[in-house]
Design a protein around this motif. Sequence first.
Motif, PDB file in Angstrom:
ATOM      1  N   PRO A   6       7.041 -11.830   9.511  1.00 29.59           N
ATOM      2  CA  PRO A   6       7.780 -10.571   9.367  1.00 29.59           C
ATOM      3  C   PRO A   6       7.326  -9.813   8.119  1.00 29.59           C
ATOM      4  N   GLY A   7       7.090  -8.534   8.258  1.00 26.64           N
ATOM      5  CA  GLY A   7       6.638  -7.722   7.138  1.00 26.64           C
ATOM      6  C   GLY A   7       5.136  -7.663   6.976  1.00 26.64           C
ATOM      7  N   ALA A   8       4.397  -8.342   7.834  1.00 22.82           N
ATOM      8  CA  ALA A   8       2.936  -8.363   7.716  1.00 22.82           C
ATOM      9  C   ALA A   8       2.332  -6.970   7.815  1.00 22.82           C
ATOM     10  N   SER A   9       2.984  -6.085   8.541  1.00 23.74           N
ATOM     11  CA  SER A   9       2.402  -4.753   8.737  1.00 23.74           C
ATOM     12  C   SER A   9       2.270  -3.974   7.425  1.00 23.74           C
ATOM     13  N   ALA A  10       2.958  -4.398   6.386  1.00 20.87           N
ATOM     14  CA  ALA A  10       2.834  -3.732   5.092  1.00 20.87           C
ATOM     15  C   ALA A  10       1.491  -4.017   4.429  1.00 20.87           C
ATOM     16  N   THR A  20      -4.224  -4.648   0.690  1.00 22.57           N
ATOM     17  CA  THR A  20      -4.305  -4.712   2.152  1.00 22.57           C
ATOM     18  C   THR A  20      -5.378  -5.712   2.565  1.00 22.57           C
ATOM     19  N   ASP A  67       2.705 -16.905   5.510  1.00 26.26           N
ATOM     20  CA  ASP A  67       3.735 -16.155   4.793  1.00 26.26           C
ATOM     21  C   ASP A  67       3.461 -16.100   3.295  1.00 26.26           C
ATOM     22  N   ALA A 120       1.448  -8.543  -0.819  1.00 27.63           N
ATOM     23  CA  ALA A 120       2.483  -7.535  -1.066  1.00 27.63           C
ATOM     24  C   ALA A 120       2.753  -7.390  -2.563  1.00 27.63           C
ATOM     25  N   GLN A 121       2.778  -8.510  -3.283  1.00 28.53           N
ATOM     26  CA  GLN A 121       2.977  -8.464  -4.734  1.00 28.53           C
ATOM     27  C   GLN A 121       1.877  -7.656  -5.409  1.00 28.53           C
ATOM     28  N   ILE A 125       0.782 -13.372   2.834  1.00 27.75           N
ATOM     29  CA  ILE A 125       1.389 -12.036   3.004  1.00 27.75           C
ATOM     30  C   ILE A 125       2.205 -11.669   1.772  1.00 27.75           C
ATOM     31  N   GLU A 126       2.991 -12.611   1.277  1.00 29.13           N
ATOM     32  CA  GLU A 126       3.813 -12.368   0.084  1.00 29.13           C
ATOM     33  C   GLU A 126       2.949 -12.021  -1.120  1.00 29.13           C
TER      34      GLU A 126
END
Length: 181
Positions: A60-64, A40, A28, A35-36, A31-32
């Motif tokens: 959750p949200g990994a697909s981003a 990819t 996590d 995203a920041q 991933i965070e």
Amino acid sequence: MTPFEPLPDLPDDLESTLISDASRARPDRLIERLAQLGWTLGVAESLTGGLVIAGLVAVPGASAVVRGGIVAYATDLKSSLLGVDATLLAAHGPVHPRVASQMAEGVRRAVGAGGVPADVGIATTGIAGPLSPDGQPVGTVHLAVATPLGNRVESLLLTGDRETIRADATARALRLALDAL
């Protein structure tokens, strides 16, 4: 007993801090951070057989940020799917630091979109045992992270059974990627 060889010449408190930090490498957090950055990710796995990508997509949200993963367990797949130099594979086999680096670069290209590579590639290769197919010690692991800023490779000699080596390599790969960002 730690799952890898002790770090040389470090005070006990610093050594335990480094060990616990590596074991807390949580998907996590990676991933965070991706995203920041708006970056990819692609993952190429051999030794870990999908453990790294499975841990990442469980967030959750990994697909981003996660584009995909390739389990290239067979040596020929490292070349055909990830573009690892066949001459390098023939000369040194699939468990080599340069193989890990080329796998990380190759997965960036393989999972990219519209001719643009993923920003980050993670790769794992090594020998989990119980036997070694090429004479290298069981527990030999090479991890790599490729980013637009450059590549990092970490070579380790992990200890434990097959499951422990694979789990430790997974945690260390996530930590290496997070450290590279």
